[in-house]
Scaffold this active site. Structure first.
Site, short mmCIF file in Angstrom:
data_model
loop_
_atom_site.label_atom_id
_atom_site.label_comp_id
_atom_site.label_asym_id
_atom_site.label_seq_id
_atom_site.Cartn_x
_atom_site.Cartn_y
_atom_site.Cartn_z
N ASP A 66 0.82 -1.17 -0.01
CA ASP A 66 0.06 0.22 0.05
C ASP A 66 0.83 1.33 -0.14
O ASP A 66 1.84 1.23 0.35
CB ASP A 66 -0.97 -0.01 1.27
CG ASP A 66 -1.62 1.10 1.51
OD1 ASP A 66 -2.31 1.71 0.39
OD2 ASP A 66 -1.60 2.00 2.39
N ASP A 68 -0.28 4.95 0.50
CA ASP A 68 -0.65 6.11 1.65
C ASP A 68 -0.32 5.64 3.27
O ASP A 68 -1.14 4.64 3.84
CB ASP A 68 -1.79 6.63 1.57
CG ASP A 68 -1.96 7.40 0.04
OD1 ASP A 68 -0.84 7.76 -0.51
OD2 ASP A 68 -3.18 7.55 -0.25
N THR A 173 -2.61 0.89 -4.60
CA THR A 173 -2.98 2.05 -3.96
C THR A 173 -4.16 2.89 -4.80
O THR A 173 -4.45 2.49 -5.92
CB THR A 173 -1.84 3.02 -4.05
OG1 THR A 173 -2.56 4.48 -3.60
CG2 THR A 173 -1.33 3.52 -5.38
N ALA A 174 -5.06 3.36 -3.86
CA ALA A 174 -6.03 4.06 -4.69
C ALA A 174 -5.90 5.45 -4.99
O ALA A 174 -6.53 6.18 -5.93
CB ALA A 174 -7.36 4.50 -3.44
N LYS A 218 -8.46 -3.73 -4.34
CA LYS A 218 -7.15 -4.12 -4.20
C LYS A 218 -6.89 -5.48 -4.25
O LYS A 218 -6.06 -6.05 -4.83
CB LYS A 218 -6.40 -3.42 -2.87
CG LYS A 218 -6.20 -2.06 -3.07
CD LYS A 218 -5.54 -1.33 -1.68
CE LYS A 218 -5.45 0.05 -1.81
NZ LYS A 218 -4.43 0.47 -0.55
N ASP A 241 -1.18 -0.10 6.10
CA ASP A 241 -1.46 0.65 7.38
C ASP A 241 -2.86 0.48 7.76
O ASP A 241 -3.37 0.86 8.89
CB ASP A 241 -0.98 1.89 7.31
CG ASP A 241 -1.92 2.64 6.48
OD1 ASP A 241 -2.80 3.56 6.98
OD2 ASP A 241 -1.97 2.44 5.28
N ASN A 244 -8.73 -1.21 5.87
CA ASN A 244 -9.47 -1.25 4.78
C ASN A 244 -8.77 -2.37 3.67
O ASN A 244 -9.20 -2.82 2.78
CB ASN A 244 -9.40 0.16 4.05
CG ASN A 244 -10.49 1.21 4.75
OD1 ASN A 244 -11.48 0.76 5.05
ND2 ASN A 244 -9.79 2.36 4.96
#
Length: 313
Positions: A66, A68, A173-174, A218, A241, A244
């Site tokens: 991930d 962020d 990642t989004a 994801k 982290d 979600n």
């Protein structure tokens, strides 16, 4: 007949005792073998606490990170927004909105779906009508200005360990896939899975292709990439982290909670997942942000906005 009747039970009893003796001997032999192996192991030195990981040369394994608050402090899309404001893509009022969102994210350290959706809609409206090539070029500059110094060294070292073992490493990642790809390339990673914004003839339309790459999406992306790359997910690792990303973390054999939010930390401990925390002051954040810390962070965001405004003038 009486003698025969007397002998038969004795024979049956002897047979039972023989079986018992044989089983006992076999068990003793097995234990003695284990004892010998244990003594030999002690002579050779203590065994490692856990097997070496990542396994060098395992081409059927890969790592998924991930972005962020896992690889980077804060959210990539917020930093990207600051860079676009500097280039006059939008006005001061929208900058204040981005600054507040970034401050909130840094203090809370978690991703709220509604909050992130609001950010994405703002970003899409800003890039609408711009060429993909233009945003890619600007993204390179923004990385140097706002992102390079926000990479967590600890997480970067974890990614490098996989690369040194000959494994591929992907960001998941989004954030926009263009931004994620720039970051992955700058860090020397294999590539990135990110949210895809629609473009026609190289120009952004202001819409997404499908939905943001968030939560279950994801996990689906990782599963699809693993199938295409011939990876064994049981031998792969994933790092995040946020709670979600539990669907993605649950896919792999080696899940890691990095700088975890409260829900992910609890989930990881219940399942004996590995945890790494590279933040400072996590204990304070756990019981509530002290007023001084909150004011300091907000002042930092405000100072940045004022500085950018002065430069513009």
């Amino acid at each position: 007949m009486a003698a025969l009747g007397w002998l038969t039970p004795r024979r049956r009893s002897a047979t039972a005792r023989s079986v018992l003796a044989g089983e006992a001997a076999a068990e003793a032999a097995r234990k003695s073998s284990q004892t010998i192996e244990a003594l030999e192991a002690l002579e050779e030195g203590p065994a490692p606490a856990e097997p070496e990981f990542p396994v060098a040369g395992d081409v059927h394994a890969a790592a998924f990170f991930d972005l962020d608050n896992t690889v980077m402090q804060g959210a990539a899309i917020f930093h990207f927004g600051r860079g676009l404001y500097k280039r006059k893509f939008f006005q001061r009022r929208e900058l204040a909105r981005f600054a507040w969102q970034q401050t909130w994210f840094r203090l809370a350290g978690v991703e709220d779906p509604d909050h992130m959706q609001d950010v994405r809609e703002s970003a899409l409206s800003i890039v609408k009508g711009h060429r993909v090539s233009e945003l890619m070029s600007i993204g390179e500059e923004i990385y140097d200005e706002y992102m390079a110094d926000r990479i967590w060294p600890g997480t970067r070292a974890l990614a490098q360990a996989h690369l040194d073992a000959g494994q591929k490493v992907w960001l998941v990642t989004a954030a926009p896939v263009e931004t994620a790809t720039i970051i992955a390339r700058r860090l020397g990673l294999t590539g990135a899975l990110g949210t895809v914004a629609e473009s026609v003839d190289g120009v952004y339309t202001g819409k997404l292709v499908g939905e943001p790459l968030h939560g279950p999406a994801k996990a689906e992306a990782v599963r699809a990439l693993a199938a295409a790359e011939g990876l064994d997910l049981a031998r792969c690792a994933a790092y995040s982290d946020s709670h979600n990303d539990i669907p993605m973390l649950s896919l792999v054999g080696h899940p890691y909670a990095i700088n975890p939010d409260t829900k992910l930390r609890k989930h990881a401990r219940e399942r004996d997942w590995r945890l790494r925390d590279y933040r400072t002051g996590r204990k304070a954040a756990k019981v509530g942000i002290p007023a001084a810390a909150g004011v300091g962070a907000l002042a930092g965001g405000t100072a940045a906005a004022v500085a950018l405004h002065r430069r513009r003038r």
